[in-house]
Motif scaffolding. Structure first.
Motif, PDB file in Angstrom:
ATOM      1  N   HIS A  61      -0.373  43.519  23.721  1.00  0.00           N
ATOM      2  CA  HIS A  61       0.353  43.828  22.473  1.00  0.00           C
ATOM      3  C   HIS A  61      -0.442  44.811  21.624  1.00  0.00           C
ATOM      4  N   ASP A  65      -7.274  44.739  18.076  1.00  0.00           N
ATOM      5  CA  ASP A  65      -8.293  44.020  18.860  1.00  0.00           C
ATOM      6  C   ASP A  65      -7.877  43.892  20.332  1.00  0.00           C
ATOM      7  N   HIS A  66      -6.699  44.414  20.680  1.00  0.00           N
ATOM      8  CA  HIS A  66      -6.247  44.430  22.083  1.00  0.00           C
ATOM      9  C   HIS A  66      -6.039  45.851  22.626  1.00  0.00           C
ATOM     10  N   ASP A 189      -2.054  37.317  23.186  1.00  0.00           N
ATOM     11  CA  ASP A 189      -2.022  36.353  22.089  1.00  0.00           C
ATOM     12  C   ASP A 189      -0.698  35.615  22.164  1.00  0.00           C
ATOM     13  N   HIS A 410      -0.137  32.742  15.780  1.00  0.00           N
ATOM     14  CA  HIS A 410      -0.783  32.221  16.989  1.00  0.00           C
ATOM     15  C   HIS A 410      -0.340  30.788  17.247  1.00  0.00           C
ATOM     16  N   HIS A 433     -10.640  34.615  23.956  1.00  0.00           N
ATOM     17  CA  HIS A 433     -10.081  34.856  22.624  1.00  0.00           C
ATOM     18  C   HIS A 433     -10.172  33.617  21.733  1.00  0.00           C
TER      19      HIS A 433
HETATM   20 ZN   LIG Z   1      -5.852  38.954  19.311  1.00  0.00          ZN
END
Ligand SMILES: [Zn+2]
Ligand SMILES: [Zn+2]
Length: 465
Positions: A61, A65-66, A189, A410, A433
């Motif tokens: 996604h 951070d990805h 995530d 999340h 993660h």
């Molecule tokens: Zn993340």
């Protein structure tokens, strides 16, 4: 076949997992590490592998951070294709440019503060030009369409219910090493059921290996339904004392969920009629326009809302501030207002100006609606620091601080348990993660409740699959 993690192992950010199979090197996500600035600069500049040896990247996604280190990967010689959903591709186009802009200003700021580095200028991690070039490598794919990445390696992207375009990635592999068929699911995530806007996460029925996020491996969130009424109470009590509500929010998803929630509250007369709402993040405004284009990804509730004619992302008292001048004008705003600004972890962007101007006044409220990584300004505020440093000056935290976790995108502890336990045939679960206090108890529960082995992934330590 083996899996090695170069980020988001025993930590949350910097998602980078390398799968080596049938002579191919497939990188799952290529995220930026976010945290203490100096550490971040160092960690992000060096990959633990040679970028030119990577054959393909599969991106879960658009969160930075990805995805945020894809431009560096390309700069260092990556020549393959980056696969993701179409919405993720559209979002990356604006988010990577924004990230490059942050890298450039960070480097400038550092050079100003450290004139001794003039002879060896500090290079930004990557520039806007690098980010643009990296977009040439992207290839958008449809949800639920299984495709052959390489002979013997099939890939399917499924709804992850976390942010627009987010995917759980499934790989069906015929491992040439031992001749066995193996399936791997990478959660990216994992979102939550009933989040506003998005469809619920897909539940895989079977898999041999699960690479699972564990951000909230040992904690449940407040129910989603509580978020909107609590937000209403915060706005009303802050407005009554003449204060401002400052909401640091991720430009992607959280901002759009907030706009939608405020729209509902306004529609039902639950918040003061004329309270101005400012989206002070050009990135968030651009992303909102991408949301408007991807109606096919909305859940049923939102599809219906659109059919009846009103747009959930528009309302009369909502203003998008584009220029820096308009943003600065918000400093002189008198009376109650709601300001939503980025970045979500308060480390960069315009939010830092709003915090600096509003933290010291007890009339105001800071509403924390997202995950705050270790060593970020956001984490310090969440941990009730009395003073925080912003732009080289200390500020007293006198404003009310509210942590509103019901907005989390999340999966919480129970959601994660249900997700893992509903997958049949699991041999190994690899937890990534998550910080150790979250992943450790989650690993224990997996061992207790399923027949699978549970591993807490350590950085740079290969695991056989
Ligand atoms: Zn993340
Ligand atoms: Zn995310």
């Amino acid at each position: 076949m083996k899996l090695t993690s170069f980020g988001a192992a025993l930590e949350v950010t910097g998602s980078q997992h390398l799968l080596e199979v049938n002579g191919k090197r497939i990188l799952l996500d290529c995220g930026l590490f976010q945290g203490h600035r100096k550490t971040a600069m160092e960690k992000n500049a060096e990959f633990g592998f040679d970028a030119s040896t990577i054959d393909a990247v599969l991106v879960s996604h658009a969160h930075i951070d990805h995805t945020g280190n894809i431009p560096t990967l390309v700069k260092r010689g990556f020549q393959g294709v980056v696969y993701c959903t179409h919405a993720t591709e559209s979002l990356c186009e604006v988010m990577l440019l924004d990230s490059a802009h942050i890298q450039e200003s960070d480097a400038e700021y550092f050079a100003e503060k450290h004139p001794e580095t003039a002879l060896q200028p500090i290079e930004p991690l990557y520039t806007q030009e690098d980010a643009e070039k990296s977009m040439d490598h992207f290839k958008g794919v449809d949800y639920n369409e299984r495709f052959e990445l390489y002979p013997g390696i099939d890939v399917t992207f499924r709804e992850a219910g976390h942010v627009l375009g987010s995917a759980i990635i499934r790989l069906d592999i015929k491992d040439e090493e031992d001749g066995q068929e193996k399936s791997i699911v990478f959660t990216g995530d994992l979102g939550r059921a009933r989040l506003p806007i998005l469809n619920d996460p897909h539940q895989p029925a079977r898999a041999d290996y699960l690479i699972c996020e564990s951000t909230y491996g040992n904690r449940n969130h407040d129910p989603i339904e509580e978020g909107i009424p609590v937000l209403a109470r915060i706005i009303n009590r802050t407005a009554e004392r003449g204060g401002k509500v400052i909401i640091p929010a991720f430009a992607l998803e959280r901002t759009q969920e907030l706009i939608y929630s405020l729209h509902l509250l306004d529609h039902e007369g639950q918040i003061p009629k004329n309270i101005p709402i400012y989206i002070d993040s050009p990135l968030a405004s651009t992303i909102t326009s991408i949301f408007k284009k991807h109606k096919e990804l909305y859940d049923e509730e939102l599809q219906t809302a659109f059919k009846t004619g009103h747009s959930p992302f528009e309302m009369r008292q909502l203003k998008h501030t584009a220029s820096v001048e308009e943003s600065k004008d918000l400093n002189y705003l008198i009376g109650p207002a709601i300001i939503i600004s980025a970045s979500g972890m308060m480390e960069a962007g315009r939010i830092r100006h709003h915090l600096k101007n509003n933290l010291e006044d007890p009339k105001n409220t800071i509403v924390v609606v997202g995950y705050q990584a270790e060593d970020t300004l956001g984490r310090k505020i969440v941990e009730q620091a009395e003073k925080v440093k912003i732009f080289d000056r200390m500020y007293d935290v006198k404003a009310e601080v509210v942590i509103l976790e019901s907005f989390s995108a999340h999966a919480g502890m129970d959601d994660l348990d249900t997700f893992v336990q509903s997958i049949e045939g699991l041999k190994k679960v690899i937890l990534v993660h998550g910080e150790e206090d979250q992943s450790q108890p989650f690993a224990e529960r997996i061992k207790e409740n399923t027949g699978a082995e549970a591993i807490i992934q350590e950085p740079m330590v290969p695991v056989d699959l």
